[in-house]
Design an enzyme around this catalytic site. Structure first.
Site, mmCIF file in Angstrom:
data_model
loop_
_atom_site.group_PDB
_atom_site.id
_atom_site.type_symbol
_atom_site.label_atom_id
_atom_site.label_comp_id
_atom_site.label_asym_id
_atom_site.label_seq_id
_atom_site.Cartn_x
_atom_site.Cartn_y
_atom_site.Cartn_z
ATOM 1 N N GLN A 48 0.885 -1.183 0.000
ATOM 2 C CA GLN A 48 0.000 0.000 0.000
ATOM 3 C C GLN A 48 0.914 1.223 0.000
ATOM 4 O O GLN A 48 1.834 1.307 0.804
ATOM 5 C CB GLN A 48 -0.872 0.012 1.257
ATOM 6 C CG GLN A 48 -1.797 -1.189 1.374
ATOM 7 C CD GLN A 48 -3.239 -0.824 1.148
ATOM 8 O OE1 GLN A 48 -3.608 -0.238 0.130
ATOM 9 N NE2 GLN A 48 -4.068 -1.146 2.112
ATOM 10 N N GLU A 123 -10.556 -4.613 9.650
ATOM 11 C CA GLU A 123 -9.675 -3.831 8.774
ATOM 12 C C GLU A 123 -8.692 -4.811 8.123
ATOM 13 O O GLU A 123 -8.060 -5.621 8.819
ATOM 14 C CB GLU A 123 -8.938 -2.773 9.604
ATOM 15 C CG GLU A 123 -7.732 -2.122 8.924
ATOM 16 C CD GLU A 123 -8.044 -1.457 7.605
ATOM 17 O OE1 GLU A 123 -8.896 -0.539 7.593
ATOM 18 O OE2 GLU A 123 -7.432 -1.861 6.595
ATOM 19 N N GLY A 156 -13.156 -7.832 5.038
ATOM 20 C CA GLY A 156 -14.520 -7.664 5.539
ATOM 21 C C GLY A 156 -15.520 -8.551 4.836
ATOM 22 O O GLY A 156 -16.481 -9.030 5.449
ATOM 23 N N ASP A 173 -16.926 1.560 6.166
ATOM 24 C CA ASP A 173 -16.064 2.736 5.987
ATOM 25 C C ASP A 173 -14.884 2.322 5.105
ATOM 26 O O ASP A 173 -13.746 2.180 5.552
ATOM 27 C CB ASP A 173 -15.587 3.239 7.354
ATOM 28 C CG ASP A 173 -14.626 4.419 7.225
ATOM 29 O OD1 ASP A 173 -13.813 4.626 8.144
ATOM 30 O OD2 ASP A 173 -14.671 5.117 6.185
ATOM 31 N N ASP A 176 -12.546 3.379 -1.981
ATOM 32 C CA ASP A 176 -13.404 3.269 -3.175
ATOM 33 C C ASP A 176 -13.298 1.864 -3.757
ATOM 34 O O ASP A 176 -12.417 1.086 -3.370
ATOM 35 C CB ASP A 176 -12.966 4.330 -4.203
ATOM 36 C CG ASP A 176 -13.430 5.737 -3.798
ATOM 37 O OD1 ASP A 176 -12.854 6.719 -4.280
ATOM 38 O OD2 ASP A 176 -14.368 5.831 -2.961
HETATM 39 N N1 SAM Z 1 -13.200 7.544 5.077
HETATM 40 C C1 SAM Z 1 -12.399 7.018 3.970
HETATM 41 C C2 SAM Z 1 -13.148 7.181 2.668
HETATM 42 O O1 SAM Z 1 -14.311 7.600 2.712
HETATM 43 O O2 SAM Z 1 -12.550 6.908 1.619
HETATM 44 C C3 SAM Z 1 -12.052 5.561 4.250
HETATM 45 C C4 SAM Z 1 -11.067 5.462 5.353
HETATM 46 S S1 SAM Z 1 -10.498 3.925 5.908
HETATM 47 C C5 SAM Z 1 -8.807 4.309 5.963
HETATM 48 C C6 SAM Z 1 -10.649 2.813 4.528
HETATM 49 C C7 SAM Z 1 -10.081 1.459 4.928
HETATM 50 O O3 SAM Z 1 -10.723 0.393 4.230
HETATM 51 C C8 SAM Z 1 -8.571 1.286 4.598
HETATM 52 O O4 SAM Z 1 -7.844 1.249 5.810
HETATM 53 C C9 SAM Z 1 -8.486 -0.034 3.846
HETATM 54 O O5 SAM Z 1 -7.358 -0.813 4.208
HETATM 55 C C10 SAM Z 1 -9.801 -0.701 4.280
HETATM 56 N N2 SAM Z 1 -10.267 -1.770 3.386
HETATM 57 C C11 SAM Z 1 -10.273 -1.774 2.037
HETATM 58 N N3 SAM Z 1 -10.774 -2.943 1.578
HETATM 59 C C12 SAM Z 1 -11.087 -3.705 2.673
HETATM 60 C C13 SAM Z 1 -11.645 -5.011 2.856
HETATM 61 N N4 SAM Z 1 -11.977 -5.790 1.804
HETATM 62 N N5 SAM Z 1 -11.858 -5.463 4.125
HETATM 63 C C14 SAM Z 1 -11.525 -4.684 5.195
HETATM 64 N N6 SAM Z 1 -10.979 -3.434 5.091
HETATM 65 C C15 SAM Z 1 -10.773 -2.955 3.828
#
Ligand code: SAM
Length: 302
Positions: A48, A123, A156, A173, A176
């Site tokens: 990442q 996460e 997730g 949360d 994209d």
């Molecule tokens: N508020 C932000 C937005 O609206 O774009 C999102 C913030 S948070 C940092 C997004 C998190 O989703 C990231 O830490 C990423 O690693 C996590 N993420 C992405 N795909 C995922 C998955 N399949 N399962 C769990 N977490 C995931």
């Protein structure tokens, strides 16, 4: 007219007129740049790409793979709205599931509700959590140390396939729908989330910027509508997310809309105060512009 010097330092960072800038490529044809007043970190962790920098107007910012995840100046807007709207709509949530959310902002807000007995955070990248604790301690504000937190480092989508789990509110949360986030926008994932919700449960999902990502919004709604009794959206503008209003999906597993005045009563009972959220904003956020309705019907508004 200043010319762009192309001696870019690295991904997403470049020099212009003697200043360093962070460029977010929002879509193929749109990008926006923030001046980098202090570069704190730039590098790859677990495949990442992460940038942490400071900007005079936005405070400290966190970018994941070139996309701004949060800024300390305005994160309260998104984290309050993605959390308190479903929790005050539900009114008696005891078990909350947050998928993504590795910066800790959502669990910080969830844990302010004393009636919540357990919040599970799933996460996929532990490095995001470690990073957030180090560079953005004020965002999680101790939430990762809460005894009510059940922290899982997992995908997730795989997590919600577990038959034994049930929740009152699910907050997705996510990033994209690219890379690991893509699976969190699928019909199958939403169906599994619906199966994990107790009667009257609510799922809220990050559904991007309708003006720039209309197809994403319609696809999310169509996929959610296959499993949920009702699907609607609410909106707010988050300055760090360039491109106009952001929409959040709001899907109900049955249940009823609170009577007029009930949100006020629940807020008064909780005695919490906020920087963005109010009962009036709560209600008004569901009043969507006509072009968003056009997108939901046709997939575009051209
Ligand atoms: N508020 C932000 C937005 O609206 O774009 C999102 C913030 S948070 C940092 C997004 C998190 O989703 C990231 O830490 C990423 O690693 C996590 N993420 C992405 N795909 C995922 C998955 N399949 N399962 C769990 N977490 C995931």
């Amino acid at each position: 007219m200043s010319s762009i010097r192309t001696n870019s330092m690295t991904n997403f960072l470049y020099q212009l007129d003697g200043q360093t800038w962070f460029k977010e490529q929002v879509t193929d044809e749109i990008g926006h740049a923030l001046r980098v007043d202090n570069l704190l970190y730039e590098g790859e962790i677990d495949h990442q790409h992460i940038v942490v920098f400071e900007n005079e107007r936005f405070g400290r910012l966190f970018a994941l793979n070139g996309f701004i995840q949060l800024s300390t100046a305005d994160e309260f807007i998104y984290h309050e709205m993605v959390t308190h709207v479903p929790l005050y709509e539900h009114g008696a949530a005891k078990r909350v599931l947050v998928i993504g959310g590795g910066d800790g902002g959502v669990i910080r807000e969830v844990l302010r509700h004393e009636e919540v007995e357990e919040v599970t955070l799933v996460e996929i990248e532990k490095s995001v959590i470690d990073f957030s604790k180090k560079w953005f301690p004020g965002v999680s504000d101790g939430a990762f140390e809460s005894e009510r937190l059940n922290l899982q480092i997992a995908d997730g989508a795989a997590f919600v396939k577990n038959e034994e789990l049930s929740y009152d509110v699910i907050i997705v949360d996510s990033t994209d729908p690219v890379g690991p986030g893509e699976v969190l926008f699928t019909e199958e994932f939403y169906a599994d989330c619906r199966a994990r919700l107790n009667p009257g449960g609510i799922m809220v999902t990050q559904c991007g910027l309708p003006f720039l990502q209309p197809a994403e919004l319609k696809k999310a709604r169509d996929n959610q509508a296959k499993s949920f009794e009702s699907v609607t959206f609410y909106a707010m503008a988050v300055p760090a997310y360039s491109g106009g209003i952001m929409t959040l999906g709001f899907a109900r597993a049955g249940g009823v809309i609170p009577a007029e005045g009930e949100i006020h009563s629940r807020l008064a009972r909780a005695g919490l105060d906020f920087r963005y959220y109010t009962p009036e904003v709560h209600r008004a956020a569901f009043a969507l512009p006509a072009y968003v309705g056009t997108i939901l019907n046709t997939g575009s508004f051209a």
